[in-house]
Design a protein around this motif. Structure first.
Motif, mmCIF file in Angstrom:
data_model
loop_
_atom_site.group_PDB
_atom_site.id
_atom_site.type_symbol
_atom_site.label_atom_id
_atom_site.label_comp_id
_atom_site.label_asym_id
_atom_site.label_seq_id
_atom_site.Cartn_x
_atom_site.Cartn_y
_atom_site.Cartn_z
ATOM 1 N N GLN A 156 15.848 -4.763 -2.754
ATOM 2 C CA GLN A 156 15.976 -3.371 -2.358
ATOM 3 C C GLN A 156 16.997 -2.640 -3.224
ATOM 4 N N ALA A 157 18.075 -3.335 -3.612
ATOM 5 C CA ALA A 157 19.084 -2.699 -4.447
ATOM 6 C C ALA A 157 18.520 -2.324 -5.811
ATOM 7 N N LEU A 158 17.701 -3.184 -6.388
ATOM 8 C CA LEU A 158 17.094 -2.872 -7.677
ATOM 9 C C LEU A 158 16.135 -1.687 -7.564
ATOM 10 N N CYS A 159 15.436 -1.604 -6.440
ATOM 11 C CA CYS A 159 14.536 -0.449 -6.235
ATOM 12 C C CYS A 159 15.336 0.846 -6.117
ATOM 13 N N ILE A 160 16.422 0.816 -5.355
ATOM 14 C CA ILE A 160 17.255 2.019 -5.209
ATOM 15 C C ILE A 160 17.861 2.401 -6.548
ATOM 16 N N GLN A 161 18.299 1.421 -7.314
ATOM 17 C CA GLN A 161 18.862 1.716 -8.633
ATOM 18 C C GLN A 161 17.829 2.359 -9.539
ATOM 19 N N SER A 162 16.592 1.913 -9.444
ATOM 20 C CA SER A 162 15.532 2.489 -10.261
ATOM 21 C C SER A 162 15.171 3.906 -9.810
ATOM 22 N N LEU A 166 10.370 1.834 -9.926
ATOM 23 C CA LEU A 166 9.779 2.827 -10.812
ATOM 24 C C LEU A 166 9.692 2.348 -12.251
ATOM 25 N N SER A 167 10.467 1.358 -12.608
ATOM 26 C CA SER A 167 10.438 0.834 -13.973
ATOM 27 C C SER A 167 10.761 -0.646 -13.921
ATOM 28 N N GLU A 168 10.397 -1.357 -14.961
ATOM 29 C CA GLU A 168 10.652 -2.791 -15.034
ATOM 30 C C GLU A 168 12.051 -3.035 -15.587
ATOM 31 N N PRO A 169 12.988 -3.600 -14.775
ATOM 32 C CA PRO A 169 14.359 -3.748 -15.257
ATOM 33 C C PRO A 169 14.588 -4.960 -16.155
ATOM 34 N N MET A 170 13.665 -5.923 -16.137
ATOM 35 C CA MET A 170 13.871 -7.148 -16.901
ATOM 36 C C MET A 170 13.306 -6.995 -18.306
#
Length: 414
Positions: A229-235, A122-126
């Motif tokens: 997948q973990a980064l997507c769930i975190q977002s 949903l958002s760009e984490p970098m």
């Protein structure tokens, strides 16, 4: 023998093990027993797959489970465990308070809560490459790392006796001040680690360990397939998992880096020079360029890079046209104080560097800048870029500052 008082009976040992199992379940503590619930100790977790491929015709009955580990610094002041006599009586009371034996303990399977959402970012984490936080000045240790690499290259260039490769060279100079760590296993998950519900379960377990240790943040390491997948769930589940610092393991980062470097030199003459010289077998060339063999890449890339840099340094000496300087370099290198069995320490080593070598280092830096700008031809520029890429890889180990921070230029460069 137990009736004569020499040992306990087999049934009593079973009672002890059963009580321990019940106590462990009732406590519901996820942090392994030998680790401490202290916020001042760096605690991190990592999850990966554990595979056991049984040779069957259909491929069934193979093991593909999820295994997690916890790492924690060993406290410098000791473990501070309670002495045995302080809780020995209480433990004996717990064992003897039941009038009859409990039934055999039957473990309950871990129930993983289903996760029906489709993972999406949903958002760009970098951080963007133009973000102001990436413009932090590099630490002084970065320049120190480059200086060490230059002196190592000089020692190989002038055949200083007993000069090891890069890792051995630094181990004779730098003292490792990092604390020792304990590594313990977490309860195994009998499911594939790439399942979305299993990934969320690993994140929930990381949060539990975070709370048990009273930490603000915790580092969670995955491989690429799980981390995506973990980064997507975190977002998607913000702000529930905001305290998890999700990262790739260094092994996977280095494999990706070697693949990028292999693609960079694939069409040059360097790979064929390696095979013709016997450094690399012809059948291993493809794996070397794709970065799939870490040990081979970790060994050959520094060898190739330092060989090319020695040729570049010879061109620098030819440009200087100073025979006295060329004759004095082997003698100056002998002044360096390097430990034999134990590292000598940074202060001792840097205090032994002659001023003449530091002046040569500054001149060589200017010469390299001209090469990188194309002043000495496109071929020299191309191979020096490769040398700089490998230098970025090996220097990253010793450019970490005292707070464990890498220079800000490393993320966008990599």
């Amino acid at each position: 023998m137990n009736r004569f008082g020499h040992c306990v009976s087999y049934n009593f040992v079973e009672d002890l093990e059963t009580e321990l199992a019940f106590g462990a379940v009732e406590e519901s503590k996820l942090l392994p027993e030998s680790l401490l619930c202290r916020p001042d100790l760096n605690t991190g977790v990592a999850f990966d797959n554990f595979d056991l491929f049984v040779e069957t015709l259909t491929g069934k009955d193979t093991l593909h489970d999820t295994v997690g580990i916890v790492t924690q610094d060993i406290p410098p002041d000791g473990d501070n465990f309670l002495p045995l006599d302080e809780f020995e009586e209480d433990e004996c009371d717990i064992i003897l308070q039941t009038g009859k034996r409990r039934r055999a303990f039957i473990s309950r399977d871990i129930i993983i809560e289903p996760y029906y959402k489709k993972p999406r970012m949903l958002s760009e984490p970098m951080l963007a490459l133009t973000d102001s936080r990436r413009s932090l000045p590099p630490p002084s240790t970065l320049e120190t790392a480059f200086k060490l690499d230059f002196l190592w290259m000089l020692s190989l260039c002038h055949c200083v006796p007993n000069t090891p490769m890069w890792t051995g060279w630094n181990s004779r100079i730098v003292k490792d001040v990092l604390p020792l760590q304990r590594v313990r296993y977490l309860p195994q998950i009998d499911a594939s680690p790439t399942r979305v519900d299993v990934v969320k379960e690993t994140m929930e377990r990381s949060l539990r360990i975070l709370k048990e240790c009273n930490q603000i943040y915790i580092s969670v390491s995955y491989d690429l397939a799980i981390a995506k997948q973990a980064l997507c769930i975190q977002s998607m589940e913000k702000p529930r998992f905001n305290n998890l610092f999700i990262q790739l393991g260094s092994f996977h980062i280095f494999l990706s880096f070697f693949k990028a470097v292999g693609k960079f030199i694939a069409e040059s003459g360097a790979p064929y020079a390696l095979t013709e010289s016997g450094v690399l077998a012809a059948g291993s060339l493809n794996g070397f360029l794709l970065g799939t063999n870490y040990s081979r890449c970790n060994r050959i890339h520094p060898l190739l890079a330092v060989s090319l840099e020695i040729l570049h340094f010879h061109a620098f000496l030819k440009k200087e046209d100073n025979p006295a300087l060329l004759e004095s370099l082997p003698r100056l290198l002998l002044f360096l104080k390097i430990g034999d069995k134990d590292p000598c320490g940074d202060d001792v080593f840097h205090g032994s560097i002659p001023i003449e070598l530091l002046e040569i280092h500054e001149k060589y830096k200017s010469y390299k800048e001209i090469t990188l700008n194309g002043g000495h031809g496109a071929t020299a520029k191309y191979y020096l870029i490769y040398i700089e890429l490998i230098g970025l890889y090996i220097s990253s180990f010793f450019s970490i500052d005292k707070d464990g921070r890498l220079p800000s230029l490393y993320s966008p460069s990599t």
